[in-house]
Design an enzyme around this catalytic site. Structure first.
Site, PDB file in Angstrom:
ATOM      1  N   CYS A   1      -8.843  55.718  19.786  1.00  0.00           N
ATOM      2  CA  CYS A   1      -9.053  56.850  20.689  1.00  0.00           C
ATOM      3  C   CYS A   1     -10.269  56.579  21.585  1.00  0.00           C
ATOM      4  O   CYS A   1     -10.256  55.628  22.349  1.00  0.00           O
ATOM      5  CB  CYS A   1      -9.175  58.150  19.887  1.00  0.00           C
ATOM      6  SG  CYS A   1      -9.076  59.641  20.899  1.00  0.00           S
TER       7      CYS A   1
ATOM      8  N   HIS B   1      -3.877  57.693  16.982  1.00  0.00           N
ATOM      9  CA  HIS B   1      -4.525  57.675  15.672  1.00  0.00           C
ATOM     10  C   HIS B   1      -3.543  57.203  14.600  1.00  0.00           C
ATOM     11  O   HIS B   1      -2.551  57.876  14.313  1.00  0.00           O
ATOM     12  CB  HIS B   1      -5.030  59.074  15.309  1.00  0.00           C
ATOM     13  CG  HIS B   1      -6.119  59.555  16.215  1.00  0.00           C
ATOM     14  ND1 HIS B   1      -7.453  59.262  16.002  1.00  0.00           N
ATOM     15  CD2 HIS B   1      -6.073  60.292  17.347  1.00  0.00           C
ATOM     16  CE1 HIS B   1      -8.182  59.808  16.968  1.00  0.00           C
ATOM     17  NE2 HIS B   1      -7.368  60.433  17.796  1.00  0.00           N
TER      18      HIS B   1
ATOM     19  N   GLU C   1      -5.178  56.145  11.751  1.00  0.00           N
ATOM     20  CA  GLU C   1      -6.063  56.293  10.581  1.00  0.00           C
ATOM     21  C   GLU C   1      -6.056  57.693   9.990  1.00  0.00           C
ATOM     22  O   GLU C   1      -6.456  57.898   8.840  1.00  0.00           O
ATOM     23  CB  GLU C   1      -7.493  55.902  10.982  1.00  0.00           C
ATOM     24  CG  GLU C   1      -8.334  56.988  11.618  1.00  0.00           C
ATOM     25  CD  GLU C   1      -7.881  57.481  12.999  1.00  0.00           C
ATOM     26  OE1 GLU C   1      -8.487  58.438  13.496  1.00  0.00           O
ATOM     27  OE2 GLU C   1      -6.918  56.922  13.570  1.00  0.00           O
TER      28      GLU C   1
END
Length: 236
Positions: free
Chosen positions: A92, A178, A180
Site C-alpha cells: 500500500c 493488502h 498481509e
C-alpha cells in the site's frame, strides 16, 4: 535454518501490521521488529542493517510531505536501502514509497478502491511470484496510484487501477493491495478507517462479510506468495 536474520517492519498505523506475514517470517528464522513512524526515530542508514525490510500502509499520500514531514526522511531511508540492493517489500503506502524512491510519480486519483475484489495479473505477473493470486479477491484500500518505476515490471491490475504491483529484480516487490491483512482481525481496520469508509459511502458490513468468505483463501495464497518471494529475495 539461519536464526540470525533480521526483519524490520516500518509501521505507520498500529493495526496495519505484518499480519499474516509475521508468523511466516518467524518460522523462517527471522527476528522481527517494528519501527513505529512518529514514535521511533528514523535515521536513513538504519534501513541498511536488517536482512529484510517491509514498509507497511497508512491513510496518507507520499506527496503530503508538508503535512507529514517524516515522509521526507522515510523516502531517503528507503532510497538508501534500495541503492544497496537489499530485499524490500512494500504494501500500500509502502509500495508507493518504494515507487517514489525509485523516481516514479505517485498521484491521487480522486477515486477509492476499498474492499475485497479480484486481481488480474499481467503476463509478467503470471510468470512471477504472484502467479497464485490470479483471480483471487485481495483486500484493496487506497485512492492513490503509483506509476511503474523505470526498469520494473508491472505485475497486476484491476479495472480501475492498472498499476497494482511491480517488481524490480528478485529483491524489490511493491503491492498496492493488502495480502498481509488477517481477515480474522478485520474489525480493527473497520474501526480505524471508519471516517474514510463513511466518506466513501462504503458499508463496513460488506467488508466484514467479504472478509469471512474471501479471507481464508486469500490467507493461504498470501503465505504461498510471500514464501515464493522470500525464496528468491534471500537468494538474490
Amino acid at each position: 535454518m539461519n536464526h540470525d536474520r533480521t526483519a524490520l517492519a516500518i509501521r505507520h498505523v498500529a493495526f496495519e501490521d505484518l499480519g499474516l506475514i509475521e508468523p511466516l517470517l518467524v518460522a523462517r528464522g527471522y527476528q522481527v521488529s517494528y519501527l513505529d513512524i512518529g514514535v521511533d526515530s528514523l535515521d536513513p542508514q538504519i534501513l541498511t542493517q536488517p536482512d529484510l525490510v517491509v514498509v507497511l500502509g497508512a491513510p496518507i499520500g507520499v506527496y503530503e510531505t508538508d503535512a507529514y514531514p517524516f515522509l521526507v526522511t522515510e523516502l531517503e531511508a528507503i532510497s538508501v536501502r534500495l541503492q544497496a540492493g537489499l530485499p524490500t517489500l512494500g504494501i500500500c503506502l509502502g509500495a508507493q514509497l518504494i515507487a517514489a524512491a525509485l523516481g516514479a510519480p505517485v498521484t491521487p486519483t480522486g477515486r477509492k478502491e476499498i474492499g475485497y475484489a479480484p486481481l488480474q495479473l499481467t503476463d509478467a505477473g503470471r510468470a512471477s511470484v504472484l502467479a497464485g493470486l490470479e483471480g483471487v479477491a485481495v483486500l484493496h484500500w487506497h485512492g492513490d496510484e503509483f506509476a511503474i518505476p523505470d526498469g520494473a515490471q508491472r505485475l497486476a491490475q484491476t479495472p480501475g487501477f492498472p498499476n497494482q504491483a511491480f517488481c524490480l529484480g528478485d529483491r524489490v516487490l511493491g503491492l498496492q493491495f493488502h495480502v498481509e491483512a488477517d481477515h480474522t482481525r478485520i474489525e480493527r481496520w473497520l474501526i480505524g478507517h471508519a471516517l474514510e469508509l463513511a466518506a466513501a459511502g462504503i458499508d463496513p458490513r460488506q467488508i466484514r462479510a467479504d472478509a469471512t468468505t474471501c479471507g481464508p483463501m486469500l490467507a493461504d495464497v498470501a503465505v504461498t506468495t510471500i514464501t515464493s518471494w522470500l525464496d528468491r529475495a534471500e537468494r538474490g
